[in-house]
Write a protein that holds these residues in place. Sequence first.
Motif, PDB file in Angstrom:
ATOM      1  N   ILE A  34    -111.094 -43.716 -53.300  1.00  0.00           N
ATOM      2  CA  ILE A  34    -110.361 -44.933 -52.959  1.00  0.00           C
ATOM      3  C   ILE A  34    -109.948 -44.862 -51.497  1.00  0.00           C
ATOM      4  O   ILE A  34    -109.473 -43.828 -51.024  1.00  0.00           O
ATOM      5  CB  ILE A  34    -109.125 -45.089 -53.869  1.00  0.00           C
ATOM      6  N   ASP A  35    -110.137 -45.968 -50.773  1.00  0.00           N
ATOM      7  CA  ASP A  35    -109.761 -46.034 -49.370  1.00  0.00           C
ATOM      8  C   ASP A  35    -108.237 -46.076 -49.259  1.00  0.00           C
ATOM      9  O   ASP A  35    -107.607 -47.077 -49.579  1.00  0.00           O
ATOM     10  CB  ASP A  35    -110.370 -47.271 -48.725  1.00  0.00           C
ATOM     11  N   THR A  36    -107.657 -44.989 -48.774  1.00  0.00           N
ATOM     12  CA  THR A  36    -106.199 -44.892 -48.720  1.00  0.00           C
ATOM     13  C   THR A  36    -105.609 -45.688 -47.554  1.00  0.00           C
ATOM     14  O   THR A  36    -104.425 -45.985 -47.573  1.00  0.00           O
ATOM     15  CB  THR A  36    -105.746 -43.429 -48.615  1.00  0.00           C
ATOM     16  N   GLU A  37    -106.404 -46.006 -46.570  1.00  0.00           N
ATOM     17  CA  GLU A  37    -105.879 -46.802 -45.461  1.00  0.00           C
ATOM     18  C   GLU A  37    -105.612 -48.240 -45.889  1.00  0.00           C
ATOM     19  O   GLU A  37    -104.693 -48.876 -45.394  1.00  0.00           O
ATOM     20  CB  GLU A  37    -106.836 -46.759 -44.283  1.00  0.00           C
ATOM     21  N   LYS A  38    -106.413 -48.749 -46.802  1.00  0.00           N
ATOM     22  CA  LYS A  38    -106.204 -50.111 -47.303  1.00  0.00           C
ATOM     23  C   LYS A  38    -104.973 -50.207 -48.194  1.00  0.00           C
ATOM     24  O   LYS A  38    -104.234 -51.171 -48.153  1.00  0.00           O
ATOM     25  CB  LYS A  38    -107.403 -50.566 -48.136  1.00  0.00           C
ATOM     26  N   TYR A  39    -104.775 -49.200 -49.035  1.00  0.00           N
ATOM     27  CA  TYR A  39    -103.775 -49.292 -50.092  1.00  0.00           C
ATOM     28  C   TYR A  39    -102.571 -48.375 -49.871  1.00  0.00           C
ATOM     29  O   TYR A  39    -101.768 -48.169 -50.784  1.00  0.00           O
ATOM     30  CB  TYR A  39    -104.414 -48.974 -51.443  1.00  0.00           C
ATOM     31  N   GLY A  40    -102.403 -47.842 -48.685  1.00  0.00           N
ATOM     32  CA  GLY A  40    -101.303 -46.927 -48.413  1.00  0.00           C
ATOM     33  C   GLY A  40     -99.942 -47.574 -48.529  1.00  0.00           C
ATOM     34  O   GLY A  40     -98.987 -46.958 -48.997  1.00  0.00           O
ATOM     35  N   LEU A  41     -99.842 -48.833 -48.118  1.00  0.00           N
ATOM     36  CA  LEU A  41     -98.555 -49.526 -48.183  1.00  0.00           C
ATOM     37  C   LEU A  41     -98.112 -49.742 -49.629  1.00  0.00           C
ATOM     38  O   LEU A  41     -96.924 -49.629 -49.946  1.00  0.00           O
ATOM     39  CB  LEU A  41     -98.636 -50.867 -47.446  1.00  0.00           C
ATOM     40  N   ILE A  42     -99.060 -50.022 -50.496  1.00  0.00           N
ATOM     41  CA  ILE A  42     -98.733 -50.205 -51.916  1.00  0.00           C
ATOM     42  C   ILE A  42     -98.157 -48.906 -52.487  1.00  0.00           C
ATOM     43  O   ILE A  42     -97.166 -48.918 -53.222  1.00  0.00           O
ATOM     44  CB  ILE A  42     -99.982 -50.650 -52.709  1.00  0.00           C
ATOM     45  N   VAL A  43     -98.760 -47.789 -52.134  1.00  0.00           N
ATOM     46  CA  VAL A  43     -98.277 -46.484 -52.604  1.00  0.00           C
ATOM     47  C   VAL A  43     -96.882 -46.205 -52.058  1.00  0.00           C
ATOM     48  O   VAL A  43     -95.999 -45.730 -52.776  1.00  0.00           O
ATOM     49  CB  VAL A  43     -99.265 -45.368 -52.195  1.00  0.00           C
ATOM     50  N   PHE A  44     -96.656 -46.523 -50.768  1.00  0.00           N
ATOM     51  CA  PHE A  44     -95.339 -46.307 -50.163  1.00  0.00           C
ATOM     52  C   PHE A  44     -94.265 -47.118 -50.876  1.00  0.00           C
ATOM     53  O   PHE A  44     -93.184 -46.605 -51.163  1.00  0.00           O
ATOM     54  CB  PHE A  44     -95.380 -46.661 -48.673  1.00  0.00           C
ATOM     55  N   ALA A  87     -97.123 -49.817 -62.127  1.00  0.00           N
ATOM     56  CA  ALA A  87     -98.165 -50.839 -61.933  1.00  0.00           C
ATOM     57  C   ALA A  87     -98.684 -50.818 -60.495  1.00  0.00           C
ATOM     58  O   ALA A  87     -99.894 -50.943 -60.262  1.00  0.00           O
ATOM     59  CB  ALA A  87     -97.615 -52.218 -62.285  1.00  0.00           C
ATOM     60  N   LEU A  88     -97.782 -50.652 -59.533  1.00  0.00           N
ATOM     61  CA  LEU A  88     -98.207 -50.569 -58.140  1.00  0.00           C
ATOM     62  C   LEU A  88     -99.063 -49.326 -57.887  1.00  0.00           C
ATOM     63  O   LEU A  88    -100.003 -49.369 -57.094  1.00  0.00           O
ATOM     64  CB  LEU A  88     -97.002 -50.567 -57.207  1.00  0.00           C
ATOM     65  N   LEU A  89     -98.743 -48.230 -58.550  1.00  0.00           N
ATOM     66  CA  LEU A  89     -99.538 -47.017 -58.392  1.00  0.00           C
ATOM     67  C   LEU A  89    -100.915 -47.140 -59.031  1.00  0.00           C
ATOM     68  O   LEU A  89    -101.871 -46.507 -58.591  1.00  0.00           O
ATOM     69  CB  LEU A  89     -98.800 -45.810 -58.971  1.00  0.00           C
ATOM     70  N   LEU A  90    -101.014 -47.947 -60.077  1.00  0.00           N
ATOM     71  CA  LEU A  90    -102.310 -48.159 -60.730  1.00  0.00           C
ATOM     72  C   LEU A  90    -103.134 -49.258 -60.055  1.00  0.00           C
ATOM     73  O   LEU A  90    -104.331 -49.398 -60.330  1.00  0.00           O
ATOM     74  CB  LEU A  90    -102.096 -48.502 -62.206  1.00  0.00           C
ATOM     75  N   LEU A  91    -102.516 -50.022 -59.187  1.00  0.00           N
ATOM     76  CA  LEU A  91    -103.200 -51.133 -58.531  1.00  0.00           C
ATOM     77  C   LEU A  91    -104.327 -50.716 -57.584  1.00  0.00           C
ATOM     78  O   LEU A  91    -105.389 -51.346 -57.617  1.00  0.00           O
ATOM     79  CB  LEU A  91    -102.158 -51.993 -57.796  1.00  0.00           C
ATOM     80  N   PRO A  92    -104.183 -49.687 -56.752  1.00  0.00           N
ATOM     81  CA  PRO A  92    -105.287 -49.327 -55.856  1.00  0.00           C
ATOM     82  C   PRO A  92    -106.603 -48.990 -56.563  1.00  0.00           C
ATOM     83  O   PRO A  92    -107.656 -49.487 -56.134  1.00  0.00           O
ATOM     84  CB  PRO A  92    -104.740 -48.129 -55.073  1.00  0.00           C
ATOM     85  N   PRO A  93    -106.608 -48.198 -57.645  1.00  0.00           N
ATOM     86  CA  PRO A  93    -107.899 -47.965 -58.308  1.00  0.00           C
ATOM     87  C   PRO A  93    -108.511 -49.253 -58.883  1.00  0.00           C
ATOM     88  O   PRO A  93    -109.723 -49.456 -58.813  1.00  0.00           O
ATOM     89  CB  PRO A  93    -107.568 -46.984 -59.432  1.00  0.00           C
ATOM     90  N   VAL A  94    -107.661 -50.118 -59.422  1.00  0.00           N
ATOM     91  CA  VAL A  94    -108.164 -51.370 -59.990  1.00  0.00           C
ATOM     92  C   VAL A  94    -108.729 -52.262 -58.887  1.00  0.00           C
ATOM     93  O   VAL A  94    -109.828 -52.813 -59.014  1.00  0.00           O
ATOM     94  CB  VAL A  94    -107.040 -52.099 -60.769  1.00  0.00           C
ATOM     95  N   LEU A  95    -107.993 -52.402 -57.789  1.00  0.00           N
ATOM     96  CA  LEU A  95    -108.478 -53.212 -56.671  1.00  0.00           C
ATOM     97  C   LEU A  95    -109.744 -52.629 -56.070  1.00  0.00           C
ATOM     98  O   LEU A  95    -110.640 -53.380 -55.655  1.00  0.00           O
ATOM     99  CB  LEU A  95    -107.395 -53.343 -55.593  1.00  0.00           C
TER     100      LEU A  95
END
Length: 100
Positions: A34-44, A87-95
């Motif tokens: 998973i591209d962490t640069e795209k979804y880093g803010l969601i994880v934060f 839900a936010l933590l599960l969102l990056p793999p789904v996206l």
Amino acid sequence: MRTLLELIRIIILFAIVGSAIGYFLIYIYLEMGIDTEKYGLIVFVAIFILFFVLYRNKLQFSGWYKGKGREKLPRKVSQILILSSIALLLLPPVLNLLLR
């Protein structure tokens, strides 16, 4: 003075705990491709919500601040915040799967 000490304590705790959890999650996401640069803010945001619940329900009672407003979050609010954080933590793999 106690308020300033408590603020410094919160910042240090968030920096240590938040960084450790963040690095762990980013490592897992990288292993999953998973591209962490795209979804880093969601994880934060998810980590910040979890830390907020942890602080309000546990950590605030062991600090230096002894003033007003020291009470736990209501059970329903804690559950809603924790579930939204998960839900936010599960969102990056789904996206990542949907937006390939």
